[in-house]
Design a protein around this motif. Structure first.
Motif, short mmCIF file in Angstrom:
data_model
loop_
_atom_site.label_atom_id
_atom_site.label_comp_id
_atom_site.label_asym_id
_atom_site.label_seq_id
_atom_site.Cartn_x
_atom_site.Cartn_y
_atom_site.Cartn_z
N UNK A 1 29.83 68.64 36.01
CA UNK A 1 28.39 68.77 35.70
C UNK A 1 27.57 68.95 36.97
N UNK A 2 26.62 69.87 36.92
CA UNK A 2 25.76 70.17 38.07
C UNK A 2 24.31 70.09 37.65
N UNK A 3 23.50 69.41 38.47
CA UNK A 3 22.08 69.25 38.18
C UNK A 3 21.28 70.39 38.78
N UNK A 4 20.16 70.70 38.17
CA UNK A 4 19.24 71.69 38.74
C UNK A 4 18.74 71.19 40.09
N UNK A 5 18.73 72.09 41.08
CA UNK A 5 18.32 71.72 42.43
C UNK A 5 19.47 71.31 43.32
N UNK A 6 20.68 71.17 42.78
CA UNK A 6 21.84 70.78 43.59
C UNK A 6 22.31 71.97 44.42
N UNK A 7 22.91 71.68 45.56
CA UNK A 7 23.50 72.70 46.41
C UNK A 7 24.99 72.82 46.09
N UNK B 1 19.60 76.60 39.70
CA UNK B 1 18.28 76.71 39.07
C UNK B 1 18.21 76.00 37.73
N UNK B 2 19.35 75.61 37.17
CA UNK B 2 19.35 74.88 35.90
C UNK B 2 20.55 73.94 35.86
N UNK B 3 20.51 72.99 34.95
CA UNK B 3 21.59 72.02 34.80
C UNK B 3 22.68 72.61 33.91
#
Length: 305
Positions: free
Chosen positions: A60-66, A105-107
């Motif tokens: 899972x990746x959050x919006x704003x993560x690199x 840009x999105x989760x």
């Protein structure tokens, strides 16, 4: 004669019946063998279609993560998405390492397909603005290598900004006493560094410091600031020398209140710059001869006469 004819007819009928039965048994055995062989033969599988392989989220990746390389993995393109190839990252056309450092840009969830609209790559023009918090501004200043700790600072660090300046009118501020006028003060606190030179992010594999920091060239540092903080920083840069002080991850609130807007003068740091430490009344020391020495000198001069 009639009996002989009947015997011949009966014998022929019997032979015909036996021949018919023998033929039927042979055909049944052949059918059984064909059926057995058909069961033992492997069933030819239908040729599988070569499916495109695409990049999906490995976790899972959050919006704003690199993004990092380990956040991505390859997967077969589902048949339902075969018409949506434009915009997807296809194997053979891109390497996952090329997306390292991109901004989400999105989760997305684990296994979810990634498209070009889901990431902003570092080479894109709006990458820096996408990294900034809403309402903030980016200000870039050229600072000395000493001011940026000779390459120890990294983008993403939070710093305090210290201004060291010379006040030429300081003598009027301390009741006419002649002082050095040198002072240092914290003008900004808890400021985020967006970039140092061309380095926008600091991932493990990109840990090289800016090349300008190895010599005496100025280093371009980009700050993330509120509008009023941007004005303060630009004015402070005109008043004197700026230095960046790396902040700890858990600052003390009591310490923050004690150093807020506190000016430290040179007279407080060094007694050599404190006019009050210089004696105001001098003591004159005269070096002369004692009375006994004078008498001895007079006697020696008389005897010589």
């Amino acid at each position: 004669m009639k009996k002989l004819l009947l015997f011949v007819i009966a014998t022929g009928s019997l032979l015909t019946a036996l021949a018919f039965v023998w033929l039927q048994d042979g055909r049944s055995d052949e059918a059984v063998q064909q059926a057995a062989s058909s069961v033992n033969e492997p069933v030819a599988s239908e040729p599988t279609r070569n499916r495109a392989r695409i990049l999906v989220a490995a976790r899972p990746l959050q919006a704003g993560a690199l993004l990092r390389t380990e956040d991505l993995r390859w997967a077969d393109l589902p048949a339902s998405d075969e018409g949506n190839l434009p915009g997807l990252f296809l194997q053979g056309f891109i390497q996952p390492e090329k997306l390292s450092g991109s901004l989400m840009t999105r989760t997305v969830q684990s296994g979810q397909i990634l498209s070009a609209e889901d990431v902003i790559r570092p080479e894109q023009s709006h990458y820096l603005s996408a990294m900034m918090a809403p309402g903030t501004r980016a200000v870039t200043l050229a600072l000395t290598p000493e001011a940026v700790s000779h390459g120890l600072l990294r983008p993403g660090n939070r710093v305090d900004v210290i201004l060291t300046s010379l006040n030429e009118n300081a003598s009027k501020l301390v009741e006419g006493e002649t002082v050095s006028g040198l002072s240092a003060e914290q003008v900004l606190s808890d400021i985020k560094l967006l970039a140092i030179e061309a380095q926008l992010i600091d991932l493990g594999q990109r840990g090289a410091a800016a090349t300008a920091q190895s010599g005496f060239d100025l280093v371009n540092v980009t700050f993330e600031l509120l509008p009023e903080e941007a004005a303060t920083l630009l004015l402070a840069n005109k008043l004197g020398d700026l230095s960046l002080v790396l902040r700890g991850r858990r600052p003390s609130l009591a310490y923050e209140e004690s150093v807020a807007q506190k000016v430290v003068w040179a007279e407080q740091v060094s007694q050599n710059h404190n006019p009050k430490a210089i004696p105001t009344h001098g003591v004159r020391i005269a070096y002369g001869k004692s009375d006994d020495a004078n008498k001895n000198q007079d006697k020696s001069s008389g005897s010589s006469n």
